[in-house]
Scaffold this active site. Structure first.
Site, short mmCIF file in Angstrom:
data_model
loop_
_atom_site.label_atom_id
_atom_site.label_comp_id
_atom_site.label_asym_id
_atom_site.label_seq_id
_atom_site.Cartn_x
_atom_site.Cartn_y
_atom_site.Cartn_z
N LEU A 132 0.82 -1.21 0.00
CA LEU A 132 0.00 0.00 0.00
C LEU A 132 0.86 1.26 0.00
O LEU A 132 1.88 1.33 0.67
CB LEU A 132 -0.93 0.01 1.21
CG LEU A 132 -1.92 -1.14 1.29
CD1 LEU A 132 -2.66 -1.11 2.63
CD2 LEU A 132 -2.89 -1.11 0.12
N HIS A 133 0.40 2.26 -0.73
CA HIS A 133 1.02 3.59 -0.74
C HIS A 133 0.87 4.19 0.66
O HIS A 133 -0.07 3.86 1.39
CB HIS A 133 0.31 4.46 -1.79
CG HIS A 133 1.05 5.69 -2.16
ND1 HIS A 133 1.01 6.83 -1.40
CD2 HIS A 133 1.85 5.96 -3.22
CE1 HIS A 133 1.75 7.77 -1.98
NE2 HIS A 133 2.28 7.26 -3.09
N TYR A 134 1.76 5.10 1.01
CA TYR A 134 1.64 5.73 2.32
C TYR A 134 0.47 6.70 2.39
O TYR A 134 -0.04 7.00 3.47
CB TYR A 134 2.95 6.42 2.72
CG TYR A 134 3.28 7.66 1.92
CD1 TYR A 134 2.88 8.92 2.35
CD2 TYR A 134 4.00 7.57 0.73
CE1 TYR A 134 3.18 10.06 1.61
CE2 TYR A 134 4.31 8.70 -0.01
CZ TYR A 134 3.90 9.93 0.43
OH TYR A 134 4.21 11.05 -0.30
N ARG A 135 0.01 7.20 1.26
CA ARG A 135 -1.15 8.09 1.25
C ARG A 135 -2.42 7.27 1.21
O ARG A 135 -2.46 6.19 0.63
CB ARG A 135 -1.12 9.01 0.03
CG ARG A 135 -0.04 10.05 0.13
CD ARG A 135 -0.11 11.01 -1.02
NE ARG A 135 0.86 12.07 -0.81
CZ ARG A 135 1.48 12.69 -1.80
NH1 ARG A 135 1.20 12.38 -3.06
NH2 ARG A 135 2.34 13.63 -1.55
N MET A 136 -3.47 7.81 1.84
CA MET A 136 -4.77 7.14 1.88
C MET A 136 -5.86 8.15 1.56
O MET A 136 -5.71 9.34 1.81
CB MET A 136 -5.01 6.54 3.26
CG MET A 136 -4.06 5.41 3.61
SD MET A 136 -4.35 4.76 5.27
CE MET A 136 -3.35 5.86 6.25
#
Length: 181
Positions: A132-136
């Site tokens: 998963l990307h660190y941004r959500m």
């Protein structure tokens, strides 16, 4: 096939403490930025659900209190389906396969209060967490702005079941985006 950008996830857990509670149910939906569920050439929708088997004793111990009393139907449904659940590693593997099928390299996690779900993902499914990307994309942040600044409220069904809840989160973000127009 078009690759998804947003991995919509909703988890149902025995409670909200990632140290003591466990994931019971997961739903995942893959969308692009248009927020439409992706489909393959055969028309199969990019959705998955799974039940995680947890000890019955843990469920009885942790699924108590005001929230579970108000949502007894959801609690009872989660408890009934527990016997058919898979172990957490099997569910993680299924989720990783789903991600491989529908996503490229960048996978942005999306949902309502997704930061809380991410704590459970980090603890119970490290393989998923690493992808998963660190941004959500947290729909609850939109909720705070629209209710606080504009007095506008989206009424979402509160099924407290993973697939219904994640579909509701997508509908909610579509509603906020429509309000911006």
């Amino acid at each position: 096939m078009r690759k998804a950008k947003l991995l919509w996830i909703d988890l149902e857990m025995t409670g909200l403490d990632p140290e003591k509670d466990r994931i019971l149910e997961v739903a995942a939906i893959a969308t692009g930025w248009d927020l439409e569920v992706l489909q393959d050439k055969e028309g199969n929708r990019a959705e998955m659900t799974a039940v995680v088997k947890v000890p019955d004793e843990l469920m009885r111990e942790r699924m108590v209190g005001e929230f579970w009393e108000k949502n007894a139907e959801s609690r009872d449904g989660l408890m009934r389906q527990n016997a058919k659940g898979e172990n957490a590693k099997e569910v993680e593997q299924r989720l990783l396969e789903f991600m491989d099928e529908w996503f490229g390299n960048e996978i942005i996690l999306a949902g309502n209060s997704i930061h809380q779900d991410r704590k459970f993902i980090d603890r119970e499914w490290p393989g998923v967490s690493q992808r998963l990307h660190y941004r959500m994309l947290d729909v609850s942040a939109w909720k705070v702005v629209f209710e606080g600044k504009y007095g506008k409220r989206f009424t979402k069904r509160e099924a407290h079941r993973a697939l219904d809840d994640i579909q509701g989160s997508i509908e909610e973000l579509k509603w906020y985006l429509e309000m911006l127009k």
